[in-house]
Design a protein around this motif. Structure first.
Motif, mmCIF file in Angstrom:
data_model
loop_
_atom_site.group_PDB
_atom_site.id
_atom_site.type_symbol
_atom_site.label_atom_id
_atom_site.label_comp_id
_atom_site.label_asym_id
_atom_site.label_seq_id
_atom_site.Cartn_x
_atom_site.Cartn_y
_atom_site.Cartn_z
ATOM 1 N N LEU A 1 0.825 -1.207 0.000
ATOM 2 C CA LEU A 1 0.000 0.000 0.000
ATOM 3 C C LEU A 1 0.860 1.259 0.000
ATOM 4 O O LEU A 1 0.558 2.227 -0.716
ATOM 5 C CB LEU A 1 -0.931 0.007 1.219
ATOM 6 N N LYS A 2 1.930 1.262 0.799
ATOM 7 C CA LYS A 2 2.799 2.432 0.828
ATOM 8 C C LYS A 2 3.475 2.630 -0.526
ATOM 9 O O LYS A 2 3.648 3.765 -0.985
ATOM 10 C CB LYS A 2 3.849 2.285 1.931
ATOM 11 N N LYS A 3 3.854 1.542 -1.166
ATOM 12 C CA LYS A 3 4.460 1.660 -2.491
ATOM 13 C C LYS A 3 3.460 2.245 -3.486
ATOM 14 O O LYS A 3 3.818 3.107 -4.296
ATOM 15 C CB LYS A 3 4.959 0.299 -2.978
ATOM 16 N N GLU A 4 2.222 1.799 -3.408
ATOM 17 C CA GLU A 4 1.192 2.317 -4.303
ATOM 18 C C GLU A 4 0.976 3.814 -4.069
ATOM 19 O O GLU A 4 0.821 4.583 -5.023
ATOM 20 C CB GLU A 4 -0.122 1.557 -4.089
ATOM 21 N N LEU A 5 0.995 4.236 -2.807
ATOM 22 C CA LEU A 5 0.837 5.655 -2.504
ATOM 23 C C LEU A 5 1.957 6.480 -3.112
ATOM 24 O O LEU A 5 1.733 7.557 -3.680
ATOM 25 C CB LEU A 5 0.793 5.867 -0.988
ATOM 26 N N HIS A 6 3.179 5.981 -3.007
ATOM 27 C CA HIS A 6 4.323 6.723 -3.535
ATOM 28 C C HIS A 6 4.344 6.735 -5.055
ATOM 29 O O HIS A 6 4.773 7.724 -5.663
ATOM 30 C CB HIS A 6 5.616 6.152 -2.971
ATOM 31 N N LEU A 7 3.876 5.680 -5.665
ATOM 32 C CA LEU A 7 3.761 5.677 -7.123
ATOM 33 C C LEU A 7 2.695 6.672 -7.575
ATOM 34 O O LEU A 7 2.865 7.356 -8.595
ATOM 35 C CB LEU A 7 3.429 4.263 -7.622
ATOM 36 N N GLN A 8 1.611 6.752 -6.820
ATOM 37 C CA GLN A 8 0.573 7.728 -7.126
ATOM 38 C C GLN A 8 1.099 9.155 -6.966
ATOM 39 O O GLN A 8 0.816 10.043 -7.779
ATOM 40 C CB GLN A 8 -0.637 7.520 -6.198
ATOM 41 N N LYS A 9 1.886 9.387 -5.919
ATOM 42 C CA LYS A 9 2.484 10.702 -5.713
ATOM 43 C C LYS A 9 3.432 11.053 -6.854
ATOM 44 O O LYS A 9 3.504 12.206 -7.293
ATOM 45 C CB LYS A 9 3.252 10.738 -4.382
ATOM 46 N N LEU A 10 4.167 10.049 -7.303
ATOM 47 C CA LEU A 10 5.088 10.257 -8.409
ATOM 48 C C LEU A 10 4.329 10.692 -9.662
ATOM 49 O O LEU A 10 4.726 11.641 -10.349
ATOM 50 C CB LEU A 10 5.872 8.973 -8.675
ATOM 51 N N ASP A 11 3.229 10.021 -9.947
ATOM 52 C CA ASP A 11 2.400 10.391 -11.105
ATOM 53 C C ASP A 11 1.864 11.810 -10.951
ATOM 54 O O ASP A 11 1.822 12.580 -11.922
ATOM 55 C CB ASP A 11 1.233 9.411 -11.253
ATOM 56 N N MET A 12 1.446 12.146 -9.721
ATOM 57 C CA MET A 12 0.917 13.485 -9.478
ATOM 58 C C MET A 12 1.977 14.541 -9.739
ATOM 59 O O MET A 12 1.716 15.559 -10.404
ATOM 60 C CB MET A 12 0.413 13.598 -8.033
ATOM 61 N N ARG A 13 3.176 14.331 -9.239
ATOM 62 C CA ARG A 13 4.245 15.307 -9.419
ATOM 63 C C ARG A 13 4.634 15.447 -10.885
ATOM 64 O O ARG A 13 4.863 16.561 -11.369
ATOM 65 C CB ARG A 13 5.464 14.899 -8.591
ATOM 66 N N MET A 14 4.708 14.323 -11.573
ATOM 67 C CA MET A 14 5.058 14.368 -12.995
ATOM 68 C C MET A 14 3.998 15.133 -13.782
ATOM 69 O O MET A 14 4.317 15.911 -14.687
ATOM 70 C CB MET A 14 5.203 12.947 -13.535
ATOM 71 N N GLU A 15 2.734 14.913 -13.449
ATOM 72 C CA GLU A 15 1.657 15.598 -14.147
ATOM 73 C C GLU A 15 1.691 17.092 -13.842
ATOM 74 O O GLU A 15 1.491 17.925 -14.739
ATOM 75 C CB GLU A 15 0.306 15.009 -13.747
ATOM 76 N N MET A 16 1.945 17.455 -12.591
ATOM 77 C CA MET A 16 2.028 18.864 -12.234
ATOM 78 C C MET A 16 3.173 19.555 -12.958
ATOM 79 O O MET A 16 3.035 20.690 -13.426
ATOM 80 C CB MET A 16 2.203 19.012 -10.720
ATOM 81 N N ARG A 17 4.309 18.878 -13.058
ATOM 82 C CA ARG A 17 5.461 19.472 -13.736
ATOM 83 C C ARG A 17 5.192 19.683 -15.223
ATOM 84 O O ARG A 17 5.767 20.586 -15.832
ATOM 85 C CB ARG A 17 6.689 18.584 -13.540
ATOM 86 N N SER A 18 4.327 18.868 -15.779
ATOM 87 C CA SER A 18 4.026 19.002 -17.206
ATOM 88 C C SER A 18 3.275 20.300 -17.514
ATOM 89 O O SER A 18 3.244 20.740 -18.664
ATOM 90 C CB SER A 18 3.204 17.803 -17.685
ATOM 91 N N PHE A 19 2.676 20.923 -16.504
ATOM 92 C CA PHE A 19 1.950 22.172 -16.703
ATOM 93 C C PHE A 19 2.877 23.385 -16.701
ATOM 94 O O PHE A 19 2.463 24.467 -17.097
ATOM 95 C CB PHE A 19 0.898 22.384 -15.602
#
Length: 288
Positions: free
Chosen positions: A102-120
């Motif tokens: 579960l913690k790994k899934e949370l961090h992968l989700q955070k990674l996706d969020m950060r990557m998406e934010m940086r794309s803006f």
């Protein structure tokens, strides 16, 4: 002669006071710049970008809510399992495996969020975001970047030294907390000696893993400031960190079982009542 000494001492105090005042002013300015950047003022986010950021944060919150709730339930269950009179090792390990996933899934989700934010962001905005004093630390970023004090990239010995220093401060606090627990248990001299021996053995046994985890966190932070972060490498780091934290959590449980062997019945009751309340899976060894 005496007058010269007195004048010299006064000058020293004045210089020291001015230096301290200047340092405080600098800290205040850095904090103000960081707060401005967080709110999109210093990074000059457009209204459209602010709306995009809000949508991504909301999407991430919805995606991770059930995961966080389940993780909280597993952490409560872990405390129950390890504080049992005769813990079932297979159940404890199975629960640790579930928490790790579960913690790994949370961090992968955070990674996706950060990557998406940086794309803006534009190139200039990315440079401002990565260089700001309160740049979010590795995998611990959040909406406000909790306690993120990493200043952009940390290179060479300076960066490594800062990480080593923080690790040393954490270890010192852990030892002080451990001393308080030993006093609470009213250990005999022989028990204290055995406790110290077990603690040192545990620290030596886990040192290489803890060092590797620190290096991975530093690498992760540096990668996230690249112009084009390699997502495959970032994911690989998350997977390896998950493996390390899983192993450390199980080793800590084994260490607790060894400690329990040297306690008498009354001490064991006190020890088990506090099991899982210290720096366990999700704080100490579970730090990502």
């Amino acid at each position: 002669m005496k007058r010269s000494v007195i004048v010299g001492m006064i000058c020293m105090f004045v210089v020291a006071g001015m230096s301290n005042l200047y340092a405080q002013q600098n800290r205040g300015q850095r904090g103000q710049r960081s707060e401005q950047c967080r709110k999109g003022m210093r990074c000059n986010l457009s209204d459209s970008q602010k709306e995009q950021m809000k949508e991504v944060r909301t999407k991430y919150a919805k995606q991770t809510l059930d995961i966080k709730n389940e993780l909280n339930e597993l952490q409560a269950k872990q405390q129950t399992l390890v504080s049992a009179e005769k813990p079932n090792q297979s159940q404890v390990y199975a629960n640790i495996d579930k928490m790790t996933a579960l913690k790994k899934e949370l961090h992968l989700q955070k990674l996706d969020m950060r990557m998406e934010m940086r794309s803006f962001l534009t190139e200039e905005q990315l440079l401002r975001a990565d260089a700001r004093p309160n740049h979010r630390k590795g995998m611990k970023q959040g909406r406000g970047g909790k306690k993120g004090m990493a200043q952009g990239r940390m290179h060479g010995k300076r960066g490594h030294g800062q990480m080593q220093g923080k690790r040393g401060m954490g270890a010192q606090k852990g030892m002080q907390a451990g001393k308080g627990k030993r006093n609470m248990l009213d250990l005999s001299d022989d028990q204290q000696a055995k406790m110290k021996e077990l603690r040192l053995a545990h620290m030596k046994d886990t040192k290489s893993l803890r060092d590797e985890a620190e290096e991975l966190r530093l690498k992760q932070r540096n990668l996230m400031t690249d112009e084009n972060p390699d997502k495959k490498v970032l994911i690989a780091n998350v997977n390896r960190l998950a493996d390390i934290q899983n192993t450390l959590a199980k080793k800590r449980y084994e260490h607790q079982m060894e400690v329990r062997e040297i306690l008498d019945e009354d001490q064991l009751v006190i020890f088990m009542s506090r099991a899982g309340k210290g720096k366990g899976f999700h704080r100490g060894h579970g730090k990502w």
